[in-house]
Design an enzyme around this catalytic site. Sequence first.
Site, PDB file in Angstrom:
ATOM      1  N   GLY A   1     -26.008 -94.240 -14.050  1.00  0.00           N
ATOM      2  CA  GLY A   1     -27.114 -93.530 -13.431  1.00  0.00           C
ATOM      3  C   GLY A   1     -27.578 -92.359 -14.279  1.00  0.00           C
ATOM      4  CB  THR A   2     -25.713 -90.022 -16.476  1.00  0.00           C
ATOM      5  OG1 THR A   2     -24.976 -89.344 -15.450  1.00  0.00           O
ATOM      6  CG2 THR A   2     -26.044 -89.043 -17.596  1.00  0.00           C
TER       7      THR A   2
ATOM      8  CB  SER B   1     -25.493 -94.159 -10.073  1.00  0.00           C
ATOM      9  OG  SER B   1     -24.231 -94.425 -10.629  1.00  0.00           O
ATOM     10  CB  ALA B   2     -24.162 -99.781  -9.547  1.00  0.00           C
ATOM     11  CG  HIS B   3     -20.378 -95.076  -9.406  1.00  0.00           C
ATOM     12  ND1 HIS B   3     -19.743 -93.999  -8.849  1.00  0.00           N
ATOM     13  CD2 HIS B   3     -21.190 -94.584 -10.359  1.00  0.00           C
ATOM     14  CE1 HIS B   3     -20.157 -92.890  -9.436  1.00  0.00           C
ATOM     15  NE2 HIS B   3     -21.045 -93.224 -10.358  1.00  0.00           N
TER      16      HIS B   3
ATOM     17  CB  CYS C   1     -14.447 -71.867 -10.537  1.00  0.00           C
ATOM     18  SG  CYS C   1     -15.673 -70.575 -10.698  1.00  0.00           S
TER      19      CYS C   1
END
Length: 382
Positions: free
Chosen positions: A70-71, A196-198, A324
């Site tokens: 997806g990125t 994104s598939a996952h 963080c």
Amino acid sequence: MPAYLDHASTAVLHPTARAALLAAIDEGWADPARLYRDARQARMLLDAARETVAGVIGARPDEVSFTASGTQAAQLALLGAARARRRAGSRILVSAVEHSCVLHAAEWHEHAGGLVGTIGVDRFGRVDPVSFTPPPDTAVASLQHANHEVATIQPVAAAADVLHATGVPLHVDAAMSLGRIPVDVTALGADLLSASAHKFGGPAGVGILVVRTGRRWVNPLPADEREGGRVAGFPNVAGIVATAAALHARASEIITEGPRLAGYVERLRARLPELIADVELLGDPDPAGRLPHLLTFSCLYVDGESLLHELDRAGIAVSSGSSCTSDTLTPSHVLAAMGALTQGNIRVSFGRESGSADVDALLAVLPDAVARIRERAGAAGL
């Protein structure tokens, strides 16, 4: 994990996708670009998967390409549109709460000499569509369909109208919404879309890139003949087939699963303030304005990473929507943009495997975990 509550990070592989994946490994192993029998079989599987995905999102099959993530899909969409429209201008508009992959692409564009404009959000993490009125030098804009940390659904169609009035295309990041709520590229006004598939129960390693017909787009990477010239490299045919199977199954499950998961979120939103002092529920309080399966909340005087470890020891898997963490050491840009507390935040997200017992487990463990952390920090009773 006895209670896996991190489906927003990655969903469990859908049973339909698993069956399709195993079958496609045997039937779709050959190179779909070749002409012999096994290659033609692989090509048929690839074409059928493309048609399935296109049908779910209201696109044409030739508008759909498959990437390695997806990125990659989001970055190709945004940078390809910016490159194609560089004569129109060098500015990319993004919201302040976009996924980091979009912000990294915008930063890369800026380092290469381009301009970036950032649109702020309200306390729920939502943009004002009017704020997407583009300066004259704008090449493309990007707006997520729904936020990955606080579940807020963006007014994408309204923002698209504002942009289209001056001819500026819109990329929509649908990674968190596809398979969770209905996604239609035409209704959204998306010129480009990525997912994104996952995230919806497909396998990891497959992304979806949509470039609508007639929209200007030039590959920002070296040319390749695969996927209509949009994506380089040998396609993951088995993974793509499993992706299409998962998306088709999820599309039919949304009507029943959405309300069920929303019920779990509503239960948490009601019970957490009763059980834990100084807890803040983030995102839109109106169920219609957010994804059904996700809730992020913050606990004052609590370190988010410590709380993650406490819950992990109890067999409950969640993620931090903010604070963080060991891999980034930076606070959430999403929560900072909203003006929310960026420490002590926990994101809980449900999936098709989730049940009421998962909610029970979290509610049973969480108050004592928060109390122990506050006591160690000397904040008990504050």
